[in-house]
Design a protein around this motif. Structure first.
Motif, PDB file in Angstrom:
ATOM      1  N   ARG A 139      -7.598  11.860  -0.331  1.00 35.30           N
ATOM      2  CA  ARG A 139      -7.203  10.743   0.635  1.00 35.30           C
ATOM      3  C   ARG A 139      -7.362   9.238   0.408  1.00 35.30           C
ATOM      4  O   ARG A 139      -7.789   9.142  -0.493  1.00 35.30           O
ATOM      5  CB  ARG A 139      -7.654  10.736   2.162  1.00 35.30           C
ATOM      6  CG  ARG A 139      -6.682   9.423   3.395  1.00 35.30           C
ATOM      7  CD  ARG A 139      -5.382  10.166   3.424  1.00 35.30           C
ATOM      8  NE  ARG A 139      -4.776   8.905   4.204  1.00 35.30           N
ATOM      9  CZ  ARG A 139      -4.087   7.203   4.217  1.00 35.30           C
ATOM     10  NH1 ARG A 139      -4.761   7.471   2.606  1.00 35.30           N
ATOM     11  NH2 ARG A 139      -4.116   6.754   4.708  1.00 35.30           N
ATOM     12  N   THR A 159       1.050  -0.713   0.072  1.00 34.90           N
ATOM     13  CA  THR A 159       0.421   0.067  -0.168  1.00 34.90           C
ATOM     14  C   THR A 159       1.052   1.127  -0.059  1.00 34.90           C
ATOM     15  O   THR A 159       2.152   1.196   0.365  1.00 34.90           O
ATOM     16  CB  THR A 159      -1.343   0.197   1.154  1.00 34.90           C
ATOM     17  OG1 THR A 159       0.195   0.292   2.794  1.00 34.90           O
ATOM     18  CG2 THR A 159      -1.944  -1.008   1.518  1.00 34.90           C
ATOM     19  N   TYR A 160       0.498   2.211  -0.483  1.00 38.26           N
ATOM     20  CA  TYR A 160       1.268   3.756  -0.486  1.00 38.26           C
ATOM     21  C   TYR A 160       0.432   4.540  -0.487  1.00 38.26           C
ATOM     22  O   TYR A 160      -1.116   4.253  -0.966  1.00 38.26           O
ATOM     23  CB  TYR A 160       1.684   3.832  -1.942  1.00 38.26           C
ATOM     24  CG  TYR A 160       2.409   4.748  -1.774  1.00 38.26           C
ATOM     25  CD1 TYR A 160       4.365   4.761  -2.437  1.00 38.26           C
ATOM     26  CD2 TYR A 160       1.871   6.375  -2.434  1.00 38.26           C
ATOM     27  CE1 TYR A 160       4.961   5.986  -1.869  1.00 38.26           C
ATOM     28  CE2 TYR A 160       3.189   7.082  -2.405  1.00 38.26           C
ATOM     29  CZ  TYR A 160       4.055   7.034  -2.378  1.00 38.26           C
ATOM     30  OH  TYR A 160       5.573   7.886  -2.844  1.00 38.26           O
ATOM     31  N   SER A 161       0.242   5.728   0.765  1.00 32.92           N
ATOM     32  CA  SER A 161      -0.912   6.643   1.307  1.00 32.92           C
ATOM     33  C   SER A 161      -0.344   7.983   0.443  1.00 32.92           C
ATOM     34  O   SER A 161       0.896   8.416   0.965  1.00 32.92           O
ATOM     35  CB  SER A 161      -1.580   6.208   2.223  1.00 32.92           C
ATOM     36  OG  SER A 161      -0.252   6.144   3.039  1.00 32.92           O
ATOM     37  N   THR A 196     -10.912   7.721   7.630  1.00 40.03           N
ATOM     38  CA  THR A 196      -9.815   7.593   7.437  1.00 40.03           C
ATOM     39  C   THR A 196      -8.852   8.470   7.177  1.00 40.03           C
ATOM     40  O   THR A 196      -7.689   9.446   7.406  1.00 40.03           O
ATOM     41  CB  THR A 196      -9.495   6.269   5.630  1.00 40.03           C
ATOM     42  OG1 THR A 196      -9.434   5.506   5.785  1.00 40.03           O
ATOM     43  CG2 THR A 196      -7.940   6.847   5.348  1.00 40.03           C
ATOM     44  N   THR A 220      -5.479   5.642  -1.186  1.00 39.75           N
ATOM     45  CA  THR A 220      -4.599   4.180  -0.518  1.00 39.75           C
ATOM     46  C   THR A 220      -3.672   3.250  -2.116  1.00 39.75           C
ATOM     47  O   THR A 220      -5.486   2.974  -2.021  1.00 39.75           O
ATOM     48  CB  THR A 220      -4.774   3.470   0.796  1.00 39.75           C
ATOM     49  OG1 THR A 220      -4.643   4.265   1.614  1.00 39.75           O
ATOM     50  CG2 THR A 220      -4.034   2.665   0.854  1.00 39.75           C
ATOM     51  N   THR A 237      -5.963  10.678   9.242  1.00 39.44           N
ATOM     52  CA  THR A 237      -4.950  10.995   9.005  1.00 39.44           C
ATOM     53  C   THR A 237      -4.578  12.384   9.521  1.00 39.44           C
ATOM     54  O   THR A 237      -3.488  12.749   9.975  1.00 39.44           O
ATOM     55  CB  THR A 237      -5.385  11.487   6.846  1.00 39.44           C
ATOM     56  OG1 THR A 237      -5.167  10.036   6.745  1.00 39.44           O
ATOM     57  CG2 THR A 237      -4.205  11.936   6.346  1.00 39.44           C
TER      58      THR A 237
END
Length: 402
Positions: free
Chosen positions: A248, A139-141, A222, A250, A226
């Motif tokens: 936002r 995952t990359y947020s 989420t 992911t 954050t």
């Protein structure tokens, strides 16, 4: 022609201590390793591992400046910069100028005599810096672009506990009949200028209370988590409240974002391949101790709400996908070597390859075998590029200089 290259990771404080080293099969340095630059940008040009093959040049910047035609370029500048980026903590909120804005801003600051290395300088060069990132981690947020103001109004109403700063934020967000872009311009200005008072602690307190109640949906949770996390990292920073206005996202491994000029964004956590126009122009909007020029940021930002700017790849051959943005400076090929099976790839310009899984063989008039984590500069030839092996390789190239 294939030219093996390497570099030393940049040690920015937000970097992972392990991701880049693990990919390259190396011992971690013990400190943060945030970015591995694979290009000719003067900030950290890639090292040439066989300088004797290019007349003794030790890095790409030196070689390209001395012999651009030998590097496959029409002029002394590689238009793109490829990176491995590993974020263990949030980067600053930032946006990048258009080509026209960069050219004008660079000339303006030069004329004003602002030193090129001054901490308050906005424009280090005359170029734009659109960028894309493809997730390598599971995952990359990230935060990326403004979401519709109506969604933000609804979330704020759901958590509003009557605190005066939240009432001021609500008033700044206006009514449904107001134009979103103008609402966002006003609200971002007021947040960064401090006109809305102590919004961040009030927003965090309301977010914590709403999370404890457990009455929100997963996306809303989420966003609020954050906000709370950013406030822990940057207490009182107005960028925390600006983040509340943003999309936002992911990403899953292999998914990509494209961030054009004017898109406000911040990578939060993850490991990826990043490709951008070769520039150092960054306008910051918070989540940083560095200089924030509010007026210049407002001039650069695109305030039109947009969906998450996912960039879908195009399949151009067996096991070969291309991420192709709307600028000629760069595109990014992702090749599954086992599936590509020597399918010819016509590169539009000079290229840089980095292997992210397994072992890959690149072939044209000569060939090179690269293990995971290794990289090479590719001078385009009459023969097409062919890829084989059992791994995955990303190949950055350009349409500007052939």
């Amino acid at each position: 022609m294939f030219l093996p290259i390497d570099n030393v990771p940049r040690d920015y404080a937000w970097g992972s201590t392990s991701a880049i080293a693990e990919l390259r099969g190396m011992e971690p340095s013990g400190g943060p390793e945030a970015e591995l630059w694979l290009g000719a940008h003067p900030g950290s040009p890639a090292r040439i591992l066989s300088p004797e093959s290019v007349g003794g040049a030790t890095d790409l910047a030196e070689w390209i400046a001395a012999s651009p035609s030998h590097a496959g370029l029409a002029g002394p500048r590689l238009p793109f910069l490829l990176k491995l980026l590993a974020a263990a903590a949030p980067l600053s909120l930032q946006a990048h100028p258009s080509l026209e804005q960069a050219d004008a801003g660079f000339a303006r600051e030069n004329a004003a005599g602002v030193p090129i290395d001054a901490p308050h300088r906005n424009y280090k060069d005359a170029f734009h810096k659109p960028e894309l990132v493809v997730a390598l981690s599971e995952t990359y947020s990230a935060l990326c672009g403004f979401r519709a103001v109506g969604e933000t109004r609804a979330l704020l109403a759901a958590i509003d506990d009557g605190a005066a700063p939240l009432a001021a934020l609500s008033a700044s967000l206006g009514e449904d009949s107001d134009a979103d872009a103008e609402v966002l311009r006003r609200t971002v200005r007021d947040l960064l200028d401090g006109r809305l008072g102590a919004v961040v602690p009030a927003l965090v307190a309301a977010a914590d209370a709403a999370l404890a109640r457990g009455t929100l949906d997963a996306d809303e949770e989420t966003v609020l988590r954050t906000v709370a996390s950013l406030a822990d990292a940057y207490p009182g920073d107005a960028g925390v409240a600006v983040a509340f206005l943003l999309n936002r996202v992911t990403l899953q491994r292999g998914e990509a974002l494209y961030l054009p000029a004017g898109n406000i964004h911040a990578y939060l956590e993850g490991f990826g391949v990043e490709l951008m126009a070769s520039s150092d122009n960054v306008l910051r909007g918070g989540l940083t101790p560095k200089h924030v020029d509010v007026d210049e940021l407002l001039a650069v930002l695109d305030f039109e709400p947009l969906p998450v700017p996912l960039l879908r790849p195009l399949a151009v051959g067996p096991g070969i996908d291309v991420f192709r943005p709307d600028v000629p400076d760069f595109e990014l090929l992702r090749v599954d070597a086992a599936l590509a099976a020597d399918t010819p790839i016509d590169l539009p310009g000079p290229a840089i390859a980095v292997v992210t899984q397994g072992t890959v063989r690149l072939t044209a008039s000569t060939e090179i075998t690269l293990p995971v984590g290794a990289a090479a500069y590719i001078v385009p030839e009459e023969q097409p590029l062919r890829v084989s092996g059992d791994g995955e390789v990303f190949v950055a190239t350009t349409h500007l200089d052939r």
